[in-house]
Design a protein around this motif. Structure first.
Motif, PDB file in Angstrom:
ATOM      1  N   CYS A  98       0.808  -1.219   0.000  1.00 15.26           N
ATOM      2  CA  CYS A  98       0.000   0.000   0.000  1.00 15.26           C
ATOM      3  C   CYS A  98       0.845   1.274   0.000  1.00 15.26           C
ATOM      4  O   CYS A  98       0.522   2.241  -0.696  1.00 15.26           O
ATOM      5  CB  CYS A  98      -0.941   0.017   1.207  1.00 15.26           C
ATOM      6  N   HIS A  99       1.904   1.292   0.798  1.00 23.39           N
ATOM      7  CA  HIS A  99       2.704   2.509   0.951  1.00 23.39           C
ATOM      8  C   HIS A  99       3.924   2.571   0.039  1.00 23.39           C
ATOM      9  O   HIS A  99       4.676   3.543   0.093  1.00 23.39           O
ATOM     10  CB  HIS A  99       3.155   2.672   2.406  1.00 23.39           C
ATOM     11  N   ARG A 114      -0.867   2.959  -3.130  1.00 21.84           N
ATOM     12  CA  ARG A 114      -2.313   3.046  -2.920  1.00 21.84           C
ATOM     13  C   ARG A 114      -2.614   3.845  -1.647  1.00 21.84           C
ATOM     14  O   ARG A 114      -3.709   4.381  -1.490  1.00 21.84           O
ATOM     15  CB  ARG A 114      -2.899   1.637  -2.780  1.00 21.84           C
ATOM     16  N   ALA A 115      -1.675   3.877  -0.747  1.00 20.03           N
ATOM     17  CA  ALA A 115      -1.793   4.624   0.506  1.00 20.03           C
ATOM     18  C   ALA A 115      -0.761   5.753   0.495  1.00 20.03           C
ATOM     19  O   ALA A 115       0.134   5.785  -0.344  1.00 20.03           O
ATOM     20  CB  ALA A 115      -1.579   3.683   1.698  1.00 20.03           C
ATOM     21  N   ARG A 166      -9.574   4.801   7.645  1.00 18.74           N
ATOM     22  CA  ARG A 166      -8.942   5.028   6.347  1.00 18.74           C
ATOM     23  C   ARG A 166      -8.551   3.729   5.654  1.00 18.74           C
ATOM     24  O   ARG A 166      -7.775   3.722   4.711  1.00 18.74           O
ATOM     25  CB  ARG A 166      -7.719   5.934   6.505  1.00 18.74           C
ATOM     26  N   MET A 215      -6.789   1.216   6.823  1.00 20.27           N
ATOM     27  CA  MET A 215      -5.502   0.610   7.181  1.00 20.27           C
ATOM     28  C   MET A 215      -5.717  -0.444   8.258  1.00 20.27           C
ATOM     29  O   MET A 215      -6.260  -0.141   9.325  1.00 20.27           O
ATOM     30  CB  MET A 215      -4.541   1.681   7.694  1.00 20.27           C
ATOM     31  N   ARG A 245      -9.377   8.933  -0.027  1.00 19.35           N
ATOM     32  CA  ARG A 245      -9.919   8.281   1.157  1.00 19.35           C
ATOM     33  C   ARG A 245     -11.202   8.961   1.622  1.00 19.35           C
ATOM     34  O   ARG A 245     -11.272  10.173   1.751  1.00 19.35           O
ATOM     35  CB  ARG A 245      -8.897   8.299   2.304  1.00 19.35           C
TER      36      ARG A 245
END
Length: 260
Positions: A51-52, A60-61, A90, A92, A182
């Motif tokens: 994600c990061h 994606r994050a 959010r 996560m 988000r």
């Protein structure tokens, strides 16, 4: 399917902009434990990289290198709670199964990445607007009002009024190129027996979908078992990324910077 009342999650970001501790990056030189950095890099890639991004610069994050939490964290006092508890609001997940040692290594890795990014560029935290203003504001206004189609959703006297005062130049540029998604997507999920659920998207990937409905109930399903229709108010932004040129985006940024 599991449903449960969504409880209010402690907002770990509130007040971070005014946090008073001396951040790690205020120091002239920091020597990191290289072994810890490499262990943290490996753990970060496996737990967070999807994600990061594997280098923590976002995928994606969000980008964690420029995150207020990372830059004000001292020995994990801010990062630890976020990683352990997650950010349910959010999308996560929590990583409560991480060992203290592994978590400490991940924190060290994030600190080293942020420190390297800051010092390799040799620029202050508030990136000077003069270095970003390479476009033409007049052309940007023309694009905003015309080919960009921006006025279909935005107004310089409405949602964008004073935007250049509300956001730092580098944050405005990032918001322009990578609009915040988000909390904005909603979805209609239809189950195999014909039941339909609607709500804000909290998790959506190749394997799972989760929403919070209007009553505050959390619902999640395997993607393979339901039909999902996503309603994305930022779809036009994504379509535009395939059309605008570098000059368009620089001009548009220059125009938005005039909206004081």
């Amino acid at each position: 399917m599991e449903a449960m009342r969504v409880k209010t999650f402690l907002s770990l970001l509130v007040g971070f902009a005014g946090f008073t501790c001396q951040p790690l990056f205020g120091q002239d030189k920091v020597d990191f434990d290289r072994a810890a950095v490499e262990r943290g890099r490996t753990d970060f890639k496996s737990s967070c990289g999807f994600c990061h991004g594997e280098d923590a610069t976002g995928n994606r994050a969000p980008d964690l290198i420029r995150s207020a939490i990372t830059n004000h964290d001292v020995n994990g006092n801010l990062l630890d709670p976020v990683i352990r508890s997650g950010r349910p609001d959010r999308g996560m997940p929590a990583f409560s199964n991480l060992r203290d040692k592994d978590l400490a290594d991940i924190v060290t890795f994030l600190h080293s990445q942020a420190y390297a990014a800051l010092h390799s560029a040799h620029v202050p935290g508030d990136y000077p607007v003069a270095k970003l203003l390479t476009g033409n504001a007049d052309r940007g206004k023309t694009y905003f009002d015309g080919a960009g189609g921006c006025t279909q959703c935005h107004s310089v006297t409405g949602d964008l009024a004073g935007i250049a005062k509300k956001l730092k130049p580098i944050d405005l540029q990032q918001r322009l190129v990578y609009p915040e998604t988000r909390g904005k997507q909603t979805a209609t999920v239809t189950t195999a027996d014909g039941q339909s659920f609607q709500g804000k998207v909290k998790d959506l990937d190749e394997f799972n979908v989760a929403i919070v409905d209007a009553s505050g109930w959390y619902h999640s399903w395997p993607r393979s078992e339901v039909k999902v229709e996503v309603h994305d108010p930022l779809a036009a932004h994504r379509e535009l990324t395939e059309k605008y040129t570098d000059r368009d985006i620089h001009d548009l940024f220059a125009y938005l910077e005039t909206l004081k």
